[in-house]
Motif scaffolding. Sequence first.
Motif, PDB file in Angstrom:
ATOM      1  N   VAL A  64     -10.256  -0.489  27.383  1.00 18.87           N
ATOM      2  CA  VAL A  64     -11.481  -0.428  26.603  1.00 18.87           C
ATOM      3  C   VAL A  64     -12.624   0.023  27.517  1.00 18.87           C
ATOM      4  CG1 VAL A  64     -13.131  -1.732  25.206  1.00 18.87           C
ATOM      5  CG2 VAL A  64     -10.688  -2.262  25.080  1.00 18.87           C
ATOM      6  N   GLY A  65     -13.360   1.014  27.089  1.00 15.22           N
ATOM      7  CA  GLY A  65     -14.476   1.513  27.877  1.00 15.22           C
ATOM      8  C   GLY A  65     -14.102   2.571  28.899  1.00 15.22           C
ATOM      9  N   SER A  66     -12.847   3.011  28.902  1.00 18.41           N
ATOM     10  CA  SER A  66     -12.401   4.028  29.854  1.00 18.41           C
ATOM     11  C   SER A  66     -11.928   5.255  29.103  1.00 18.41           C
ATOM     12  CB  SER A  66     -11.265   3.476  30.722  1.00 18.41           C
ATOM     13  OG  SER A  66     -10.727   4.483  31.555  1.00 18.41           O
ATOM     14  N   ASN A  67     -12.020   6.412  29.760  1.00 19.67           N
ATOM     15  CA  ASN A  67     -11.466   7.642  29.178  1.00 19.67           C
ATOM     16  C   ASN A  67     -10.265   8.136  29.987  1.00 19.67           C
ATOM     17  OD1 ASN A  67     -12.716   8.515  31.485  1.00 19.67           O
ATOM     18  ND2 ASN A  67     -14.170   9.891  30.461  1.00 19.67           N
ATOM     19  N   VAL A  68      -9.729   7.251  30.809  1.00 15.50           N
ATOM     20  CA  VAL A  68      -8.578   7.586  31.643  1.00 15.50           C
ATOM     21  C   VAL A  68      -7.396   6.716  31.223  1.00 15.50           C
ATOM     22  CG1 VAL A  68      -7.634   7.680  33.980  1.00 15.50           C
ATOM     23  CG2 VAL A  68     -10.053   8.209  33.583  1.00 15.50           C
ATOM     24  N   SER A  69      -6.269   7.357  30.933  1.00 17.08           N
ATOM     25  CA  SER A  69      -5.067   6.628  30.529  1.00 17.08           C
ATOM     26  C   SER A  69      -4.168   6.394  31.736  1.00 17.08           C
ATOM     27  CB  SER A  69      -4.295   7.418  29.468  1.00 17.08           C
ATOM     28  OG  SER A  69      -5.055   7.555  28.287  1.00 17.08           O
ATOM     29  N   LYS A  70      -3.355   5.362  31.617  1.00 15.78           N
ATOM     30  CA  LYS A  70      -2.441   5.007  32.700  1.00 15.78           C
ATOM     31  C   LYS A  70      -1.030   4.900  32.143  1.00 15.78           C
ATOM     32  CE  LYS A  70      -1.416   1.369  36.099  1.00 15.78           C
ATOM     33  NZ  LYS A  70      -1.252   2.307  37.221  1.00 15.78           N
ATOM     34  N   LYS A  71      -0.078   5.535  32.826  1.00 15.02           N
ATOM     35  CA  LYS A  71       1.319   5.446  32.427  1.00 15.02           C
ATOM     36  C   LYS A  71       1.855   4.041  32.693  1.00 15.02           C
ATOM     37  CE  LYS A  71       3.027   9.460  30.952  1.00 15.02           C
ATOM     38  NZ  LYS A  71       3.803   9.588  29.682  1.00 15.02           N
ATOM     39  N   VAL A  72       2.627   3.513  31.763  1.00 12.44           N
ATOM     40  CA  VAL A  72       3.244   2.207  31.943  1.00 12.44           C
ATOM     41  C   VAL A  72       4.693   2.259  31.468  1.00 12.44           C
ATOM     42  CG1 VAL A  72       1.127   0.836  31.768  1.00 12.44           C
ATOM     43  CG2 VAL A  72       2.380   1.434  29.689  1.00 12.44           C
ATOM     44  N   ASP A  73       5.496   1.425  32.082  1.00 12.30           N
ATOM     45  CA  ASP A  73       6.905   1.286  31.696  1.00 12.30           C
ATOM     46  C   ASP A  73       7.122  -0.171  31.304  1.00 12.30           C
ATOM     47  OD1 ASP A  73       9.653   1.304  31.384  1.00 12.30           O
ATOM     48  OD2 ASP A  73      10.050   1.180  33.540  1.00 12.30           O
ATOM     49  N   VAL A  74       7.045  -0.439  30.029  1.00 12.78           N
ATOM     50  CA  VAL A  74       7.117  -1.811  29.522  1.00 12.78           C
ATOM     51  C   VAL A  74       8.098  -1.881  28.365  1.00 12.78           C
ATOM     52  CG1 VAL A  74       5.826  -3.626  28.323  1.00 12.78           C
ATOM     53  CG2 VAL A  74       4.782  -2.431  30.242  1.00 12.78           C
ATOM     54  N   ARG A  75       8.927  -2.899  28.377  1.00 14.79           N
ATOM     55  CA  ARG A  75       9.765  -3.168  27.205  1.00 14.79           C
ATOM     56  C   ARG A  75       8.979  -4.067  26.260  1.00 14.79           C
ATOM     57  NH1 ARG A  75      15.759  -6.066  26.945  1.00 14.79           N
ATOM     58  NH2 ARG A  75      16.378  -5.119  24.954  1.00 14.79           N
ATOM     59  N   VAL A  76       8.921  -3.687  24.999  1.00 13.06           N
ATOM     60  CA  VAL A  76       8.185  -4.471  24.007  1.00 13.06           C
ATOM     61  C   VAL A  76       9.172  -5.276  23.172  1.00 13.06           C
ATOM     62  CG1 VAL A  76       6.705  -4.385  21.961  1.00 13.06           C
ATOM     63  CG2 VAL A  76       6.245  -2.883  23.912  1.00 13.06           C
ATOM     64  N   VAL A  77       8.943  -6.578  23.161  1.00 16.89           N
ATOM     65  CA  VAL A  77       9.682  -7.493  22.286  1.00 16.89           C
ATOM     66  C   VAL A  77       8.664  -8.106  21.339  1.00 16.89           C
ATOM     67  CG1 VAL A  77      11.107  -9.570  22.142  1.00 16.89           C
ATOM     68  CG2 VAL A  77      11.398  -7.978  24.062  1.00 16.89           C
ATOM     69  N   ALA A  78       8.884  -7.969  20.052  1.00 18.89           N
ATOM     70  CA  ALA A  78       7.961  -8.495  19.052  1.00 18.89           C
ATOM     71  C   ALA A  78       8.658  -9.559  18.219  1.00 18.89           C
ATOM     72  CB  ALA A  78       7.436  -7.372  18.160  1.00 18.89           C
ATOM     73  N   ALA A  79       7.868 -10.443  17.636  1.00 19.26           N
ATOM     74  CA  ALA A  79       8.437 -11.503  16.801  1.00 19.26           C
ATOM     75  C   ALA A  79       7.535 -11.752  15.607  1.00 19.26           C
ATOM     76  CB  ALA A  79       8.616 -12.790  17.607  1.00 19.26           C
ATOM     77  N   THR A  80       8.145 -12.175  14.514  1.00 21.47           N
ATOM     78  CA  THR A  80       7.374 -12.494  13.322  1.00 21.47           C
ATOM     79  C   THR A  80       8.176 -13.405  12.411  1.00 21.47           C
ATOM     80  OG1 THR A  80       6.190 -11.564  11.427  1.00 21.47           O
ATOM     81  CG2 THR A  80       8.241 -10.477  12.064  1.00 21.47           C
ATOM     82  N   HIS A  81       7.449 -14.186  11.612  1.00 15.88           N
ATOM     83  CA  HIS A  81       8.094 -14.977  10.565  1.00 15.88           C
ATOM     84  C   HIS A  81       7.928 -14.291   9.210  1.00 15.88           C
ATOM     85  CE1 HIS A  81       3.877 -16.175  10.089  1.00 15.88           C
ATOM     86  NE2 HIS A  81       4.192 -16.514   8.861  1.00 15.88           N
ATOM     87  N   LYS A  82       7.223 -13.157   9.201  1.00 14.65           N
ATOM     88  CA  LYS A  82       6.927 -12.460   7.954  1.00 14.65           C
ATOM     89  C   LYS A  82       7.994 -11.424   7.622  1.00 14.65           C
ATOM     90  CE  LYS A  82       1.895 -12.985   7.908  1.00 14.65           C
ATOM     91  NZ  LYS A  82       0.602 -12.294   7.780  1.00 14.65           N
ATOM     92  N   ASP A  83       8.052 -11.058   6.348  1.00 20.37           N
ATOM     93  CA  ASP A  83       8.925  -9.981   5.876  1.00 20.37           C
ATOM     94  C   ASP A  83       8.161  -8.675   6.071  1.00 20.37           C
ATOM     95  OD1 ASP A  83      10.332  -8.077   4.428  1.00 20.37           O
ATOM     96  OD2 ASP A  83      10.894  -9.459   2.837  1.00 20.37           O
ATOM     97  N   LEU A  84       8.433  -7.978   7.180  1.00 20.39           N
ATOM     98  CA  LEU A  84       7.659  -6.781   7.508  1.00 20.39           C
ATOM     99  C   LEU A  84       7.875  -5.636   6.518  1.00 20.39           C
ATOM    100  CD1 LEU A  84       7.635  -6.611  11.411  1.00 20.39           C
ATOM    101  CD2 LEU A  84       5.981  -7.621   9.840  1.00 20.39           C
ATOM    102  N   PRO A  85       9.091  -5.395   6.019  1.00 20.87           N
ATOM    103  CA  PRO A  85       9.224  -4.366   4.981  1.00 20.87           C
ATOM    104  C   PRO A  85       8.369  -4.653   3.754  1.00 20.87           C
ATOM    105  CG  PRO A  85      11.363  -4.839   5.904  1.00 20.87           C
ATOM    106  CD  PRO A  85      10.415  -5.853   6.475  1.00 20.87           C
TER     107      PRO A  85
END
Length: 307
Positions: free
Chosen positions: A184-205
Motif C-alpha cells: 500500500v502506498g508503493s508503485n513498485v511490485s515485488k515477486k513472491v513465491d508463496v503457497r496459498v492455503v485458504a479455508a472457509t465454512h461457507k458454500d463458495l459456489p
Amino acid sequence: MTSKELSADLRTALDGVLEKAADRGEWDVLRAHAEMRFAAGEPAKEGKAAGPGTKTRFGMIGDSPAMRALYDLLAKVAPSSVPVLIQGETGTGKELVAKALHANSPRAKKRLLAENCAAVPENLLESELFGHKKGAFTGAVEDRAGHFVAADGGTVFLDEIGDMPLTMQSKLLRVLQDGEVRPVGSNVSKKVDVRVVAATHKDLPQAVKAGTFREDLLFRLNVITLYLPPLREREGDIRMLAQGLLPGICAEVGREATLTEGALEALEAWSWPGNVRELENELRRAVALSDGTIRAVDLSPRLTAAV
C-alpha cells in the motif's frame, strides 16, 4: 549410525543417487525432499497421543473412516505447491490442516503466516497481507512487509476466505495470477513465491451465485479441496479426542482429572454443533468443576439430557 557403519551395498546405492543428483543439478531438490521426508514428515506418522488409546496423524487426533480419508489426501497433496481450499464447519480444526500441509511440504523450513479474513477490517487487511510504505496512511510510521513477503518461500493461510470483501478478492486474485505484491502506498511490485492455503465454512459456489465471491478467485483457490468432517461424521473419534485432549487441558487448568465411562458415553451422545472447539471448552468446564473424576453429572445439562 554413521556413514562408516552403512553396509557396502547401501553405500553404493547412496553414492549412485548422489552422483546422479550432482550430474543433473538436483542438489536443492534432493535436499528439500530429504528434509520433507525425515523432518517435516514426522507428524504424518501414526502414533500415540497423550491420552490412552488415542491415535494421531498429521498432528490431529482421530481414526474414523472420514479422518483416514483426509489423512490419505493430505499425504498426496502436502508435498506439492498447489493452492488448497479447506472446507469445514466452524470449530473443526481447519488451521490444523493448514499447519499439516505446511509442515509436510518442502516449504516447512520457511514461515507459515495466517490471517483471519473475517476478523480484520478491510482497510487494514490489504496492509496485513501485502504490506505498506511509510506514510501510506495515518499510523503508517514505517515500512512494513505484509504476510506474502514475510512468508516468501513458505505458506500463507487465509482463514474464512469466504468473508473477504470483494475489493480485496480482486487484489488477491491479481497476486495469485502475477506472483507479485505491491505494498500500500508503493508503485513498485515485488515477486513472491508463496503457497496459498485458504479455508472457509461457507458454500463458495453458492456465494458466487449470490455475487459475494468472485468465480475466478474460486477457480484459482480451488485446485485441491480438503473436506474436514464435523464431529457428528467422525464415528468413534469423540472418545479418542476427549481422552487425547484431556491431559493438555488439565495442564492448562492446573488440575488433574479423569473421565468415567458414563462421561464418555454422554460426550459421544451429543451432536457437537461447535465441533472440536466445543468439545475442548466442555472439557475445560468439566475439569474446573469436577473433584478430579469427571462424571456425566459434571457435564453441561444439555449433554446429560441427550443421554
